[in-house]
Motif scaffolding. Structure first.
Motif, PDB file in Angstrom:
ATOM      1  N   VAL A 147       0.848  -1.203   0.000  1.00  0.00           N
ATOM      2  CA  VAL A 147       0.000   0.000   0.000  1.00  0.00           C
ATOM      3  C   VAL A 147       0.882   1.251   0.000  1.00  0.00           C
ATOM      4  O   VAL A 147       0.619   2.203  -0.746  1.00  0.00           O
ATOM      5  N   ASP A 148       1.939   1.233   0.819  1.00  0.00           N
ATOM      6  CA  ASP A 148       2.866   2.370   0.860  1.00  0.00           C
ATOM      7  C   ASP A 148       3.500   2.604  -0.510  1.00  0.00           C
ATOM      8  O   ASP A 148       3.576   3.742  -0.981  1.00  0.00           O
ATOM      9  N   LEU A 149       3.951   1.517  -1.122  1.00  0.00           N
ATOM     10  CA  LEU A 149       4.602   1.635  -2.433  1.00  0.00           C
ATOM     11  C   LEU A 149       3.643   2.203  -3.466  1.00  0.00           C
ATOM     12  O   LEU A 149       3.990   3.142  -4.188  1.00  0.00           O
ATOM     13  N   ALA A 150       2.455   1.659  -3.529  1.00  0.00           N
ATOM     14  CA  ALA A 150       1.463   2.161  -4.492  1.00  0.00           C
ATOM     15  C   ALA A 150       1.184   3.642  -4.244  1.00  0.00           C
ATOM     16  O   ALA A 150       1.045   4.419  -5.194  1.00  0.00           O
ATOM     17  N   GLU A 158      -1.836   7.235 -10.555  1.00  0.00           N
ATOM     18  CA  GLU A 158      -2.608   6.232  -9.829  1.00  0.00           C
ATOM     19  C   GLU A 158      -2.048   4.852 -10.102  1.00  0.00           C
ATOM     20  O   GLU A 158      -1.694   4.519 -11.232  1.00  0.00           O
ATOM     21  N   PHE A 159      -1.964   4.050  -9.049  1.00  0.00           N
ATOM     22  CA  PHE A 159      -1.478   2.684  -9.173  1.00  0.00           C
ATOM     23  C   PHE A 159      -2.129   1.871  -8.073  1.00  0.00           C
ATOM     24  O   PHE A 159      -1.998   2.189  -6.892  1.00  0.00           O
ATOM     25  N   ASP A 160      -2.839   0.847  -8.438  1.00  0.00           N
ATOM     26  CA  ASP A 160      -3.591   0.044  -7.479  1.00  0.00           C
ATOM     27  C   ASP A 160      -2.683  -0.947  -6.762  1.00  0.00           C
ATOM     28  O   ASP A 160      -1.769  -1.516  -7.357  1.00  0.00           O
ATOM     29  N   LEU A 192       7.721  -0.060 -14.275  1.00  0.00           N
ATOM     30  CA  LEU A 192       8.965  -0.404 -13.589  1.00  0.00           C
ATOM     31  C   LEU A 192       9.723   0.870 -13.211  1.00  0.00           C
ATOM     32  O   LEU A 192      10.270   0.971 -12.108  1.00  0.00           O
ATOM     33  N   TYR A 193       9.726   1.835 -14.112  1.00  0.00           N
ATOM     34  CA  TYR A 193      10.371   3.113 -13.831  1.00  0.00           C
ATOM     35  C   TYR A 193       9.694   3.801 -12.641  1.00  0.00           C
ATOM     36  O   TYR A 193      10.368   4.296 -11.733  1.00  0.00           O
ATOM     37  N   ARG A 194       8.373   3.814 -12.634  1.00  0.00           N
ATOM     38  CA  ARG A 194       7.630   4.441 -11.535  1.00  0.00           C
ATOM     39  C   ARG A 194       7.914   3.748 -10.201  1.00  0.00           C
ATOM     40  O   ARG A 194       8.037   4.400  -9.162  1.00  0.00           O
TER      41      ARG A 194
END
Length: 77
Positions: free
Chosen positions: A29-32, A38-40, A59-61
């Motif tokens: 959750v922290d990583l997202a 937005e990233f689920d 992967l870059y994000r």
């Protein structure tokens, strides 16, 4: 460098991402939440489990969110 099946590569990269994330003390959750745009959280889970083929941009994000070079993120050999 040895040859690797596609599914093995996905799992190896996912394992590497999980190792780096956990070393930073982050949950999925922290990583997202740290990722640009937005990233689920379920996407993080699928990537770490090697169940999906992440795009180069994702992967870059992830690398930016983990504060590592993209090269370090995908270093699986």
């Amino acid at each position: 460098m040895s040859s690797m099946e596609k599914s093995e590569l996905f799992k190896a990269v996912g394992k590497r991402i999980k190792e780096l994330r956990e070393a930073k003390g982050l949950t999925q959750v922290d990583l997202a939440g740290k990722m640009e745009g937005e990233f689920d959280t379920t996407n993080v889970s699928r990537i770490e489990a090697g169940r999906t083929n992440p795009t180069l941009y994702n992967l870059y994000r992830i690398a930016v969110a983990l504060e590592v070079d993209l090269e370090e993120l995908v270093r699986v050999f």
